[in-house]
Design a protein around this motif. Structure first.
Motif, PDB file in Angstrom:
ATOM      1  N   SER A 234     -10.898  23.600  69.987  1.00 60.48           N
ATOM      2  CA  SER A 234     -10.381  22.926  69.081  1.00 60.48           C
ATOM      3  C   SER A 234     -10.724  23.352  67.693  1.00 60.48           C
ATOM      4  N   SER A 235     -10.668  24.425  67.647  1.00 59.06           N
ATOM      5  CA  SER A 235     -10.774  25.106  66.164  1.00 59.06           C
ATOM      6  C   SER A 235      -9.386  25.933  65.838  1.00 59.06           C
TER       7      SER A 235
ATOM      8  N   GLY B 110     -13.797  29.720  69.445  1.00 60.77           N
ATOM      9  CA  GLY B 110     -14.977  29.305  70.527  1.00 60.77           C
ATOM     10  C   GLY B 110     -14.509  28.380  71.598  1.00 60.77           C
ATOM     11  N   PHE B 111     -14.686  28.181  72.695  1.00 56.12           N
ATOM     12  CA  PHE B 111     -14.092  27.658  73.931  1.00 56.12           C
ATOM     13  C   PHE B 111     -15.560  26.923  74.678  1.00 56.12           C
TER      14      PHE B 111
ATOM     15  N   GLN C 186     -29.380  27.387  60.181  1.00 58.64           N
ATOM     16  CA  GLN C 186     -28.729  26.359  59.510  1.00 58.64           C
ATOM     17  C   GLN C 186     -27.867  25.344  59.865  1.00 58.64           C
ATOM     18  N   ASP C 187     -27.942  24.236  59.262  1.00 57.75           N
ATOM     19  CA  ASP C 187     -27.358  22.893  59.605  1.00 57.75           C
ATOM     20  C   ASP C 187     -27.894  22.422  61.146  1.00 57.75           C
TER      21      ASP C 187
ATOM     22  N   GLY D 216     -23.000  18.413  67.935  1.00 61.08           N
ATOM     23  CA  GLY D 216     -23.248  19.731  67.662  1.00 61.08           C
ATOM     24  C   GLY D 216     -22.759  20.758  68.294  1.00 61.08           C
ATOM     25  N   ILE D 217     -22.440  20.451  69.477  1.00 62.43           N
ATOM     26  CA  ILE D 217     -21.689  21.736  70.250  1.00 62.43           C
ATOM     27  C   ILE D 217     -20.328  21.962  69.642  1.00 62.43           C
ATOM     28  N   GLU D 218     -19.607  20.797  69.319  1.00 61.34           N
ATOM     29  CA  GLU D 218     -18.466  20.862  68.804  1.00 61.34           C
ATOM     30  C   GLU D 218     -18.479  21.722  67.364  1.00 61.34           C
ATOM     31  N   TYR D 219     -19.567  21.361  66.430  1.00 61.34           N
ATOM     32  CA  TYR D 219     -19.580  21.839  65.249  1.00 61.34           C
ATOM     33  C   TYR D 219     -19.960  23.404  65.410  1.00 61.34           C
TER      34      TYR D 219
END
Length: 303
Positions: A257-258, A205-206, A33-34, A176-179
């Motif tokens: 950054s989450s 996530g890191f 998905q996405d 995409g990696i950030e998402y």
């Protein structure tokens, strides 16, 4: 009586078609998905050029030898090349209960206004059944009374033994990696401040950077449940001491950054030095001393 009859007719479930039987070559796992919006090479994903057979109830003459279930999520780790993996999983065993659930009739539709409410639906799982001759069908699901799919049959399939899995790959871009991994693969050095970190921090996530050259280089990223590392990040940060002055170079840095919001409502990025001074840093805030167990836990998630 007339009102009762009309109501009964209105709520009668619609019959489903019988699934068409095709070749297993007609089926290719859909992207998770996405993912399609973040492909680094748009158009590189190549599904089968053959149209899929029409989904529906499993034909009486079709005897499944295995079920193929495609991952709806990317694997929890991605490397520096930005190539993510996902799997198509093959299950086999007694499909009796699964077929019974696939072919069950739909429930009568609810007819009272507002009786169904609003629900957030899970992403659909791409799956199909294959027989011993290499033929395949895509089952559909019966519907609940509010029109949502009753995926009990999928649960029955997932209870069967997984015999093997085939790995697929897709290259995703920095966005995409950030998402998906909740961290940026682009390093931005924080500027020290004087105030203690005071915003909520629930990382999932890191991104990991090797800092042995002129500047930190993205090495890999991982996603995980916050319970894997700490039960309460917010309480953890508020209880940490200011870091002592230190100029030792950190060769390995993790950023996330989450789950973080600074006072001005923008997303903040937190850095954890995994060696060297072993501090927790955020742009505009004072460095905090990172506990050894926390550093070790984040380092272990790197894989």
């Amino acid at each position: 009586m007339a009102g009762f009859v009309a109501c009964g007719e209105y709520t009668e479930p619609e019959p489903r078609p019988v699934a068409s039987i095709g070749s297993v070559d007609d089926f290719t796992c859909a992207l998770p998905q996405d993912v399609g919006a973040y492909q680094r090479f748009p158009g590189s994903y190549a599904p089968s050029t053959n149209p899929r057979p029409i989904p529906g109830t499993v034909p009486d003459s079709f005897v499944p030898a295995e079920a193929v279930v495609c991952d709806i999520d990317l694997a929890p780790r991605i490397g520096a090349d930005g190539v993510a993996t996902y799997f198509e999983r093959h299950y086999s065993g007694d499909f009796g209960s699964a077929i019974q659930a696939f072919n069950a009739p739909s429930a009568r539709r609810a007819f009272l206004p507002g009786s169904c409410g609003d629900y957030s639906l899970a992403a659909p799982v791409d799956m199909w059944l294959v027989d011993a001759d290499g033929r395949a069908v895509q089952p559909s699901y019966p519907l609940w009374d509010c029109g949502f799919e009753n995926t009990t049959a999928l649960g029955e399939v997932l209870e069967l033994p997984e015999k093997y899995a085939i790995q697929h790959t897709v290259a995703i871009d920095a966005a995409g990696i950030e998402y998906f991994y909740h961290c940026s693969p682009v390093y931005s050095a924080p500027v020290d401040g004087t105030e203690k970190i005071d915003f909520p921090f629930w990382p999932s996530g890191f991104c990991y950077f090797d800092n042995v050259g002129q500047s930190p280089a993205f090495a890999n990223a991982s996603m995980f449940s916050t319970s894997d590392i700490s039960p309460d990040w917010e309480a953890l940060l508020s209880g940490l001491e200011h870091a002592a002055p230190c100029s030792e170079r950190s060769n390995s840095i993790a950023t996330s950054s989450s789950g973080m919001m600074s006072l001005d409502g923008t997303t903040a990025q937190v850095h954890v030095e995994l060696d060297g001074c072993k501090r927790i840093l955020a742009d505009g805030y004072a460095p905090l001393a990172a506990p050894a167990y926390l550093v070790d836990s984040i380092a272990a998630e790197r894989g």
